[in-house]
Design a protein around this motif. Sequence first.
Motif, PDB file in Angstrom:
ATOM      1  N   GLY A 455       0.810  -1.220   0.000  1.00  0.00           N
ATOM      2  CA  GLY A 455       0.000   0.000   0.000  1.00  0.00           C
ATOM      3  C   GLY A 455       0.840   1.265   0.000  1.00  0.00           C
ATOM      4  O   GLY A 455       0.333   2.363   0.216  1.00  0.00           O
ATOM      5  N   LYS A 456       2.152   1.103  -0.271  1.00  0.00           N
ATOM      6  CA  LYS A 456       3.021   2.287  -0.254  1.00  0.00           C
ATOM      7  C   LYS A 456       2.893   3.094  -1.541  1.00  0.00           C
ATOM      8  O   LYS A 456       2.864   4.319  -1.511  1.00  0.00           O
ATOM      9  CB  LYS A 456       4.490   1.863  -0.056  1.00  0.00           C
ATOM     10  N   ALA A 457       2.891   2.395  -2.679  1.00  0.00           N
ATOM     11  CA  ALA A 457       2.800   3.112  -3.960  1.00  0.00           C
ATOM     12  C   ALA A 457       2.353   2.148  -5.059  1.00  0.00           C
ATOM     13  O   ALA A 457       2.654   0.959  -4.995  1.00  0.00           O
ATOM     14  CB  ALA A 457       4.153   3.703  -4.336  1.00  0.00           C
ATOM     15  N   SER A 458       1.654   2.683  -6.043  1.00  0.00           N
ATOM     16  CA  SER A 458       1.278   1.866  -7.192  1.00  0.00           C
ATOM     17  C   SER A 458       1.934   2.427  -8.440  1.00  0.00           C
ATOM     18  O   SER A 458       1.638   3.550  -8.855  1.00  0.00           O
ATOM     19  CB  SER A 458      -0.245   1.851  -7.369  1.00  0.00           C
ATOM     20  N   THR A 480       3.702  16.143  -6.626  1.00  0.00           N
ATOM     21  CA  THR A 480       4.893  17.007  -6.612  1.00  0.00           C
ATOM     22  C   THR A 480       6.118  16.205  -7.049  1.00  0.00           C
ATOM     23  O   THR A 480       6.140  14.972  -6.951  1.00  0.00           O
ATOM     24  CB  THR A 480       5.186  17.532  -5.186  1.00  0.00           C
ATOM     25  N   VAL A 481       7.117  16.938  -7.481  1.00  0.00           N
ATOM     26  CA  VAL A 481       8.386  16.300  -7.869  1.00  0.00           C
ATOM     27  C   VAL A 481       8.943  15.559  -6.649  1.00  0.00           C
ATOM     28  O   VAL A 481       9.387  14.409  -6.757  1.00  0.00           O
ATOM     29  CB  VAL A 481       9.392  17.375  -8.362  1.00  0.00           C
ATOM     30  N   GLU A 482       8.870  16.203  -5.470  1.00  0.00           N
ATOM     31  CA  GLU A 482       9.420  15.606  -4.239  1.00  0.00           C
ATOM     32  C   GLU A 482       8.753  14.272  -3.947  1.00  0.00           C
ATOM     33  O   GLU A 482       9.409  13.293  -3.608  1.00  0.00           O
ATOM     34  CB  GLU A 482       9.206  16.537  -3.026  1.00  0.00           C
ATOM     35  N   ASN A 483       7.442  14.234  -4.076  1.00  0.00           N
ATOM     36  CA  ASN A 483       6.730  12.983  -3.775  1.00  0.00           C
ATOM     37  C   ASN A 483       7.134  11.869  -4.746  1.00  0.00           C
ATOM     38  O   ASN A 483       7.360  10.726  -4.350  1.00  0.00           O
ATOM     39  CB  ASN A 483       5.216  13.209  -3.824  1.00  0.00           C
ATOM     40  N   LEU A 484       7.241  12.223  -6.031  1.00  0.00           N
ATOM     41  CA  LEU A 484       7.603  11.195  -7.010  1.00  0.00           C
ATOM     42  C   LEU A 484       9.042  10.720  -6.785  1.00  0.00           C
ATOM     43  O   LEU A 484       9.334   9.525  -6.923  1.00  0.00           O
ATOM     44  CB  LEU A 484       7.427  11.727  -8.433  1.00  0.00           C
ATOM     45  N   LEU A 485       9.908  11.647  -6.385  1.00  0.00           N
ATOM     46  CA  LEU A 485      11.293  11.225  -6.108  1.00  0.00           C
ATOM     47  C   LEU A 485      11.353  10.355  -4.863  1.00  0.00           C
ATOM     48  O   LEU A 485      12.208   9.474  -4.742  1.00  0.00           O
ATOM     49  CB  LEU A 485      12.211  12.446  -5.987  1.00  0.00           C
ATOM     50  N   ASN A 486      10.410  10.568  -3.973  1.00  0.00           N
ATOM     51  CA  ASN A 486      10.317   9.702  -2.810  1.00  0.00           C
ATOM     52  C   ASN A 486       9.908   8.279  -3.236  1.00  0.00           C
ATOM     53  O   ASN A 486      10.433   7.290  -2.703  1.00  0.00           O
ATOM     54  CB  ASN A 486       9.300  10.308  -1.826  1.00  0.00           C
ATOM     55  N   MET A 490      11.877   4.702  -2.801  1.00  0.00           N
ATOM     56  CA  MET A 490      11.311   3.413  -2.335  1.00  0.00           C
ATOM     57  C   MET A 490      11.655   2.303  -3.332  1.00  0.00           C
ATOM     58  O   MET A 490      11.984   1.183  -2.947  1.00  0.00           O
ATOM     59  CB  MET A 490       9.774   3.501  -2.267  1.00  0.00           C
ATOM     60  N   ILE A 491      11.576   2.633  -4.610  1.00  0.00           N
ATOM     61  CA  ILE A 491      11.868   1.639  -5.660  1.00  0.00           C
ATOM     62  C   ILE A 491      13.319   1.173  -5.522  1.00  0.00           C
ATOM     63  O   ILE A 491      13.613  -0.029  -5.555  1.00  0.00           O
ATOM     64  CB  ILE A 491      11.600   2.256  -7.062  1.00  0.00           C
ATOM     65  N   GLU A 492      14.200   2.147  -5.349  1.00  0.00           N
ATOM     66  CA  GLU A 492      15.623   1.805  -5.239  1.00  0.00           C
ATOM     67  C   GLU A 492      15.871   0.920  -4.017  1.00  0.00           C
ATOM     68  O   GLU A 492      16.573  -0.084  -4.080  1.00  0.00           O
ATOM     69  CB  GLU A 492      16.461   3.095  -5.174  1.00  0.00           C
ATOM     70  N   LYS A 493      15.234   1.293  -2.899  1.00  0.00           N
ATOM     71  CA  LYS A 493      15.410   0.532  -1.660  1.00  0.00           C
ATOM     72  C   LYS A 493      14.944  -0.920  -1.845  1.00  0.00           C
ATOM     73  O   LYS A 493      15.644  -1.865  -1.465  1.00  0.00           O
ATOM     74  CB  LYS A 493      14.596   1.212  -0.548  1.00  0.00           C
ATOM     75  N   GLU A 494      13.767  -1.086  -2.454  1.00  0.00           N
ATOM     76  CA  GLU A 494      13.249  -2.447  -2.689  1.00  0.00           C
ATOM     77  C   GLU A 494      14.174  -3.215  -3.625  1.00  0.00           C
ATOM     78  O   GLU A 494      14.407  -4.411  -3.455  1.00  0.00           O
ATOM     79  CB  GLU A 494      11.843  -2.409  -3.304  1.00  0.00           C
TER      80      GLU A 494
END
Length: 505
Positions: A455-458, A480-486, A490-494
Motif C-alpha cells: 500500500g506504499k505506492a502503485s 509534486t516532484v518531491e513525492n515522485l522522487l520519494n 522506495m523503488i531503489e530501496k526495494e
Amino acid sequence: MQLNKPSSFKELSSNNYLFNEESAKLYGEYIDKTLNYIQQFLSQRKFYKGDNIDEIKKNKIKARLQHISQTHSIDNVLEELNELYIKNAVSFHNPNYVAHLNCPITLPSIVAELLATSINTAIETWDQSNVATFIEQEVIKWICSEYNFNESADGVFTSGGTQSNFMGLLLARDHYAYKNLGINIKQNGWSDDVSKFRIFCSEKSHFSIKKNAGLLGLGFDAVIPVKVDNTMRMDLFELALEIEKVKKEGNIPIAVVATLGTTDYGSFDPLEEITTLAKQNGMWLHVDGAYGGCFVLTETHNHYFKAIEKADSVTVDFHKTLFQPVSCSAFLVKDKQHLQYVSYYADYLNPLESKDEERPDLIEKSMQTTRRFDALKVWLTLKTLGTKTIASYLESVHFIIKNVYENVKLNNAFEIAHVPALSTLVFRYKHKDVLDDIVHNEINLHIKNTLYKSGKASVASTKLNGVTYLKFTLLNPKNTVENLLNIVKMIEKEGVAYESQLKTA
Ligand SMILES: Cc1ncc(COP(=O)(O)O)c(C=O)c1O
C-alpha cells in the motif's frame, strides 16, 4: 371478471425504495449517509490499504449475494460495503498512485454524475432526452472547434477509447468498401476483398486497434505495426515502406491510425506528415487521442495537433485527461455523413419518417442504444473551471514528470527508456554489475508488486523489446516532484534489498 391482487402488492405498498416525489426525503438521507463514507475514503492516507491473500479470499466470500430474499437496512449494508469495498478501494487522487491512466476528478463532474444518475436521462431519442441532446451536441461542437473542424464535423459520446477506436475502424472499413468497391457492408455483409484490407499504426499504438480489427472481422493480422523512431513516434519512412509492401502483396491499405499520446511513452505521431501520406494513398486517417487529445488546450502541446482538422475521425477520452469520472469519451468525424455507417431506424424508437431536424435523435450516431448522459459532466466542468484551469492541470503534470526525468537521469541505479513527451516515465531499476535482463525483469516486477501489496505506492510495468520496465503515469496535478522522487527512493530501496536477497539465495 374480478382479478385478485397478487400478494406482493402488500409488500409494494409498505415500502418506497424507488426514486420519486414520495421518497425525496429518504433520498436525502441516503445521500447524507453515503457522503459520510465518501469523506472517510478521502481522508484515507494510503492509496490502498495493502493486501494479503487470506484477506482477498475472505473478501471474495463476503462479496457473495446472500440472504437477498429479505430487506436489510441501508445503514447495515453501507457499513458492510465500507469494510468490503470502500476501505479496499484504490484511490486515484492519492499522490502515491501513479500507475495507470486514472485521473483525479473535478467536483462539478461529480455533481453532474449525481444529477445525471438520479434523473437517469437516457440519450437515445428526443422524446427521452430533449434538452440533454443539445448539451451533448454543444460539448461535441466545443471539442470539434478545438480541433479546428468545420460545420460538417460531428460526433457522439462513447463508453471509452476502445469503443471510439472501434467506431473509427468500422467507419474506415465500411467507407472504403462502399466508396471503392461498391460493397455495402452494413446491408449485405462483405465479400472476399474485405479480407485484404490493411490498417497501419505505430508499434506503440494502443492494443485496442488490434483487438478491434479482430472484433470487426478483419483479423489481428490486418493491422500492420509500423516501427517508431528513437522518440517513440511513428517512423514515416517505415510507414511509406509498409504501405508499398502491402500493395505489392496484393492487399489493400485502407487506414492509418495516428496516436496522439501513446499509452506508455506519451509520444505524438507526426500527424501532418502522416495525413499527407494517408491522403496520397486514398486512406482513412483515424487519430487516437484517447490520452493526448485534451492537450490541445495547452500551450506546450498544441502544436502536435497541426492538420488534425484533416483527420477523418478522432478519439478523445475525457475520463483520462479532462478529469472526468469513468466513463466519458467522444468519437468525432470530419464529415457527419460518415456516421450513417452506424445508423439504424427502428419502428418503435426512431422511424425514418419521423426524423425532425429540430428534435434530433442522437441514437442515429451511436453504436449503443440506451446511453448515459456523460456529456453533462464535461459541460458542467467547462462552465465552472473553464479551459484555462484544465490546461494548467495538464501543463503541470507534464512539468512535474519532466523534472522527475531530469533527476532520475542522474541516478546510476536506473535506466530510462525515453524522454517524457506527456506525463509518463518508463524506466527500470538496473544494477550495473548485473548483466542478465532476466534478473532485472524479476527485480523490477518484485519492486512493483511489493510496493502495491504494502500500500506504499502503485506504479505500472510494461515491456520494451521484451524487457520489463516500470512506469509512472501522472495525471494528478497536485502531485509534486518531491513525492515522485520519494517513490523513486522506495523503488531503489526495494531493488537493493531484493538484489541482496538473490545474491544470498
Ligand atoms: C492511446 C489509447 N487509446 C485507447 C485507449 C483505450 O481507452 P479506454 O480504456 O477508455 O477504452 C487507451 C487506454 O489507455 C489509450 O491509452
